[in-house]
Scaffold this motif. Structure first.
Motif, PDB file in Angstrom:
ATOM      1  N   THR A   1       4.152  -2.270   3.486  1.00 16.41           N
ATOM      2  CA  THR A   1       4.941  -1.040   3.404  1.00 16.41           C
ATOM      3  C   THR A   1       6.146  -1.133   2.475  1.00 16.41           C
ATOM      4  O   THR A   1       6.870  -0.151   2.328  1.00 16.41           O
ATOM      5  CB  THR A   1       5.447  -0.636   4.811  1.00 16.41           C
ATOM      6  OG1 THR A   1       6.258  -1.688   5.350  1.00 16.41           O
ATOM      7  CG2 THR A   1       4.272  -0.367   5.753  1.00 16.41           C
TER       8      THR A   1
ATOM      9  N   ARG B   1       0.854  -1.182   0.000  1.00 10.18           N
ATOM     10  CA  ARG B   1       0.000   0.000   0.000  1.00 10.18           C
ATOM     11  C   ARG B   1       0.891   1.233   0.000  1.00 10.18           C
ATOM     12  O   ARG B   1       1.610   1.472   0.971  1.00 10.18           O
ATOM     13  CB  ARG B   1      -0.916   0.019   1.230  1.00 10.18           C
ATOM     14  CG  ARG B   1      -1.895  -1.133   1.265  1.00 10.18           C
ATOM     15  CD  ARG B   1      -2.840  -0.992   2.438  1.00 10.18           C
ATOM     16  NE  ARG B   1      -3.651  -2.182   2.603  1.00 10.18           N
ATOM     17  CZ  ARG B   1      -4.510  -2.368   3.608  1.00 10.18           C
ATOM     18  NH1 ARG B   1      -4.651  -1.415   4.524  1.00 10.18           N
ATOM     19  NH2 ARG B   1      -5.210  -3.474   3.707  1.00 10.18           N
ATOM     20  N   PRO B   2       0.871   1.999  -1.060  1.00 13.23           N
ATOM     21  CA  PRO B   2       1.756   3.170  -1.147  1.00 13.23           C
ATOM     22  C   PRO B   2       1.529   4.125   0.016  1.00 13.23           C
ATOM     23  O   PRO B   2       0.420   4.272   0.528  1.00 13.23           O
ATOM     24  CB  PRO B   2       1.353   3.812  -2.480  1.00 13.23           C
ATOM     25  CG  PRO B   2       0.724   2.702  -3.268  1.00 13.23           C
ATOM     26  CD  PRO B   2       0.040   1.824  -2.259  1.00 13.23           C
ATOM     27  N   GLY B   3       2.601   4.771   0.447  1.00 18.03           N
ATOM     28  CA  GLY B   3       2.505   5.727   1.535  1.00 18.03           C
ATOM     29  C   GLY B   3       3.815   6.467   1.704  1.00 18.03           C
ATOM     30  O   GLY B   3       4.816   6.171   1.031  1.00 18.03           O
ATOM     31  N   ASN B   4       3.833   7.429   2.611  1.00 16.67           N
ATOM     32  CA  ASN B   4       5.027   8.236   2.848  1.00 16.67           C
ATOM     33  C   ASN B   4       5.419   8.215   4.325  1.00 16.67           C
ATOM     34  O   ASN B   4       6.043   9.148   4.822  1.00 16.67           O
ATOM     35  CB  ASN B   4       4.775   9.682   2.385  1.00 16.67           C
ATOM     36  CG  ASN B   4       6.067  10.462   2.273  1.00 16.67           C
ATOM     37  OD1 ASN B   4       7.101   9.927   1.881  1.00 16.67           O
ATOM     38  ND2 ASN B   4       6.039  11.737   2.655  1.00 16.67           N
ATOM     39  N   SER B   5       5.060   7.157   5.012  1.00 16.32           N
ATOM     40  CA  SER B   5       5.366   7.053   6.432  1.00 16.32           C
ATOM     41  C   SER B   5       6.841   6.710   6.632  1.00 16.32           C
ATOM     42  O   SER B   5       7.538   6.308   5.685  1.00 16.32           O
ATOM     43  CB  SER B   5       4.500   5.970   7.062  1.00 16.32           C
ATOM     44  OG  SER B   5       4.960   4.691   6.655  1.00 16.32           O
TER      45      SER B   5
ATOM     46  N   HIS C   1       7.479   3.285   5.355  1.00 13.82           N
ATOM     47  CA  HIS C   1       7.515   3.215   3.894  1.00 13.82           C
ATOM     48  C   HIS C   1       8.872   3.693   3.370  1.00 13.82           C
ATOM     49  O   HIS C   1       9.391   3.150   2.386  1.00 13.82           O
ATOM     50  CB  HIS C   1       6.403   4.063   3.282  1.00 13.82           C
ATOM     51  CG  HIS C   1       5.049   3.432   3.340  1.00 13.82           C
ATOM     52  ND1 HIS C   1       4.234   3.531   4.437  1.00 13.82           N
ATOM     53  CD2 HIS C   1       4.363   2.692   2.426  1.00 13.82           C
ATOM     54  CE1 HIS C   1       3.101   2.886   4.207  1.00 13.82           C
ATOM     55  NE2 HIS C   1       3.152   2.364   3.006  1.00 13.82           N
TER      56      HIS C   1
ATOM     57  N   GLY D   1       1.016   4.541   9.218  1.00 14.06           N
ATOM     58  CA  GLY D   1      -0.138   5.268   8.699  1.00 14.06           C
ATOM     59  C   GLY D   1      -1.280   4.372   8.265  1.00 14.06           C
ATOM     60  O   GLY D   1      -2.148   4.792   7.500  1.00 14.06           O
ATOM     61  N   LEU D   2      -1.303   3.140   8.778  1.00 11.18           N
ATOM     62  CA  LEU D   2      -2.340   2.189   8.380  1.00 11.18           C
ATOM     63  C   LEU D   2      -3.540   2.220   9.317  1.00 11.18           C
ATOM     64  O   LEU D   2      -4.554   1.578   9.037  1.00 11.18           O
ATOM     65  CB  LEU D   2      -1.754   0.773   8.329  1.00 11.18           C
ATOM     66  CG  LEU D   2      -0.623   0.579   7.308  1.00 11.18           C
ATOM     67  CD1 LEU D   2       0.029  -0.783   7.471  1.00 11.18           C
ATOM     68  CD2 LEU D   2      -1.154   0.748   5.887  1.00 11.18           C
TER      69      LEU D   2
END
Length: 198
Positions: free
Chosen positions: A109, A6-10, A13, A56-57
């Protein structure tokens, strides 16, 4: 191969795949060797939930993933409850769930390609010993991504059985799970063969 990324910027990630895998491996080993102490196991569960929040999930995601493991938990518990003390059974169940949630967090991630590359780089020094880093990396990454898939199969089977009014029975649950798992393995093998991987 099925990707659960799942794309993210945490921070998780952005963390490189290699260090992330090392941390998760160390955490899984520590959890597996943890004495059956309710406080320690509760701490491990809280830490994993915190890692999902850091990614961020959301707090609901680990609960949702753990709920999908309920039938796997049942099988693990039933297979031990007659032979081990209750505290040990609970500890083993918590260990299994926490380690699976950690493995699932990696797949959520980290793109699968980066996982394969990181494992392959780590195994490259073993090439003179006859180890094929590419094959081992592919096998490990498929194992990581398959764990939550099989847990999903277990949830589907039980939901279908509940809709038909089928009572909980280990054999009635295990047989279709085995069939679906073997079918998934065949599909993976066909996909790998189509890409020229023996």
């Amino acid at each position: 191969m099925i990707s659960l990324y799942r794309p993210g910027n945490s921070p998780l990630h952005r963390l490189p795949a290699g260090p992330k895998l090392l941390v998760v491996m160390a955490a899984a080993l520590g959890i597996s060797l943890t004495p059956p102490s309710p406080a320690l196991l509760a701490g491990a569960a809280v830490a994993v939930t915190g890692a999902y929040l850091l990614a961020g999930l959301g707090a609901a995601e680990p609960a949702r993933q753990a709920w999908r493991l309920r039938w796997l938990v049942l099988v693990v518990a039933v297979s031990q409850v007659f032979f081990l003390p209750a505290l040990t059974v609970v500890a083993n169940v918590v260990r299994v769930v926490v380690v699976i949630l950690l493995a699932n967090l990696i797949t959520l991630t980290t793109p699968t390609g980066l996982l394969v590359d990181a494992i392959e780089r780590a195994l490259t020094p073993l090439r003179p010993l006859g180890v094929n880093p590419s094959r081992v990396a592919l096998m490990l990454s498929m194992t990581i991504t398959t764990i939550p898939v099989i847990a999903g199969f277990a949830a589907q089977i039980r939901e279908a059985q509940r809709a038909r009014g089928v009572p909980v029975a280990p054999l009635a649950f295990a047989v279709p799970l085995l069939i679906m798992t073997m079918k998934h393995a065949d599909d993976l093998a066909d996909a790998l063969t189509a890409r020229g991987i023996d």
